[in-house]
Motif scaffolding. Structure first.
Motif, PDB file in Angstrom:
ATOM      1  N   TYR A 239      10.640  45.397 -22.389  1.00  0.00           N
ATOM      2  CA  TYR A 239      10.346  45.007 -21.004  1.00  0.00           C
ATOM      3  C   TYR A 239      10.619  43.532 -20.765  1.00  0.00           C
ATOM      4  CZ  TYR A 239       6.122  43.562 -23.436  1.00  0.00           C
ATOM      5  OH  TYR A 239       5.261  42.996 -24.327  1.00  0.00           O
ATOM      6  N   GLU A 240      10.734  43.211 -19.479  1.00  0.00           N
ATOM      7  CA  GLU A 240      10.886  41.808 -19.086  1.00  0.00           C
ATOM      8  C   GLU A 240       9.574  41.328 -18.502  1.00  0.00           C
ATOM      9  OE1 GLU A 240      14.174  41.723 -16.401  1.00  0.00           O
ATOM     10  OE2 GLU A 240      15.625  41.874 -18.033  1.00  0.00           O
ATOM     11  N   ASN A 241       9.322  40.038 -18.566  1.00  0.00           N
ATOM     12  CA  ASN A 241       8.108  39.487 -17.963  1.00  0.00           C
ATOM     13  C   ASN A 241       8.093  39.783 -16.476  1.00  0.00           C
ATOM     14  OD1 ASN A 241       7.076  38.479 -20.279  1.00  0.00           O
ATOM     15  ND2 ASN A 241       7.607  36.337 -19.844  1.00  0.00           N
ATOM     16  N   TYR A 242       6.914  40.032 -15.963  1.00  0.00           N
ATOM     17  CA  TYR A 242       6.770  40.316 -14.537  1.00  0.00           C
ATOM     18  C   TYR A 242       7.065  39.056 -13.714  1.00  0.00           C
ATOM     19  CZ  TYR A 242       4.696  41.385 -10.044  1.00  0.00           C
ATOM     20  OH  TYR A 242       4.495  41.562  -8.708  1.00  0.00           O
ATOM     21  N   THR A 243       7.912  39.181 -12.721  1.00  0.00           N
ATOM     22  CA  THR A 243       8.102  38.080 -11.773  1.00  0.00           C
ATOM     23  C   THR A 243       7.669  38.534 -10.382  1.00  0.00           C
ATOM     24  OG1 THR A 243      10.420  38.731 -11.603  1.00  0.00           O
ATOM     25  CG2 THR A 243       9.926  36.780 -12.973  1.00  0.00           C
TER      26      THR A 243
END
Ligand SMILES: Cc1cc2nc3c(=O)[nH]c(=O)nc-3n(C[C@H](O)[C@H](O)[C@H](O)COP(=O)(O)O)c2cc1C
Length: 315
Positions: free
Chosen positions: A235-239
């Motif tokens: 996953y990618e960090n939440y933006t």
């Protein structure tokens, strides 16, 4: 948002317990007793209706509600859950509700309920005793509420509700998943057995549809050695809500034989020298994860005009 309204009625609390468990598994959701303030049904993508079986009175309050209020269910996914002792009754009264809400494609689920004589009100006690004498069955507690059955129901219903309405072509899903796996290099693996659970952040290598992990060992092997099932997240960090990227992979894990050609291939893939590797003072283990299912939540799908979440099952 793929939100779900869980509407229920319950006389002695079994269906209420069922509906509460389902609301947790089916989230984002709203749990609502039909006798309380029912929210605007139109804002939910899915509706789950749960009711207990009481012969001709089965689901009476829910039926009354839908006779008084009509909704357009044509674009919604609907699941009818009946709770009682007889599946045949579940089907009978589920079909009755179907006619009232005027929806053809419905997912039905029957869950075994329970009946405890000492909890019944006088009217129910008498009618049940009369019924038991008539059909010559003992007048005793019946059925059994099984937590596990409700959890299993939740998983099945979620699979039904989560199926994208606007599915991307399989090649698009495959390409997006591969691109995302290759763009990243670190995942979290969840392994476990009985009471032992462990989530481990770890680097991976993707090759020919499988995920390889090089490991010096550790507590993750407690699970891996006793349970081949594994879950992987990348996953990618939440933006913000417009740039979501989270991939969940289910599959099986296998420890590669260190004398196998596949083990050697992975070492080379990592641009490591096999000869040097053999001389290390510690053993290096290679895990191979064979994915069986991918669930990918990606804003890229939405940009392309499909549902934000797409699934891929490996044959
Ligand atoms: C008076 C009475 C009638 C019942 N009739 C039926 C029935 O027709 N079919 C059935 O499958 N279960 C029947 N049951 C079993 C209930 O559906 C079961 O106890 C269920 O778990 C009750 O759910 P609740 O606690 O949410 O009210 C009956 C139970 C009682 C007490």
């Amino acid at each position: 948002m793929n939100s779900t309204l869980i509407l229920y009625e319950s006389k002695y609390g079994t269906t209420q317990k069922v509906a509460h468990i389902l609301s947790l598994i089916l989230g984002p959701s709203k749990l609502c007793n039909i006798e309380e303030n029912v929210p605007d049904i139109n804002i939910y993508k899915n509706v789950v209706i749960a009711f207990p079986l009481y012969e001709e009175k089965s689901g009476n309050n829910i039926i009354e509600f839908f006779k008084e209020h009509s909704y357009d269910f044509s674009k919604k996914r609907v699941c009818i859950v009946s709770v009682g002792l007889s599946k045949a009754d579940g089907i009978k009264y589920g079909l009755r509700l179907k006619d009232i809400i005027k929806k053809d494609d419905i997912y039905y689920y029957f869950i075994k309920g329970q009946l405890e004589i000492n909890k019944l009100d006088d009217e129910d006690k008498i009618s049940l005793e009369v019924f038991c004498n008539k059909v010559k069955i003992p007048f005793i507690n019946m059925g059994r509420f099984e937590y596990k059955n409700v959890i299993n129901a939740g998983v099945k219903i979620k699979e039904y509700l989560d199926r994208p309405k606007n599915e991307a072509p399989i090649e698009v899903i495959k390409n997006e998943i591969e691109r995302f796996i290759k763009e990243n290099n670190t995942c979290s693996i969840a392994t476990g057995y009985e009471d032992f659970l462990r989530s481990t952040p770890i680097e991976y290598k993707y090759f020919q549809g499988n995920i390889y992990i090089i490991s010096e060992g550790g507590l993750k092997f407690v699970g891996i050695l006793q349970n081949k099932n594994i879950s992987v997240s990348i996953y990618e960090n939440y933006t913000d809500m417009n740039s979501l990227n989270g991939l969940q992979i289910s599959g099986e894990v296998e420890l590669l034989d260190e004398h196998s050609s596949e083990y050697e291939k992975v070492i080379k893939l990592k641009r490591l020298e096999f000869g040097k590797f053999n001389k290390l003072p510690i053993s290096i283990n290679i895990l191979k994860i064979k994915p069986s299912k991918f669930e990918f939540l990606s804003s890229k799908f939405e940009e392309m005009g499909y549902d934000v979440k797409q699934n891929l099952i490996n044959a």
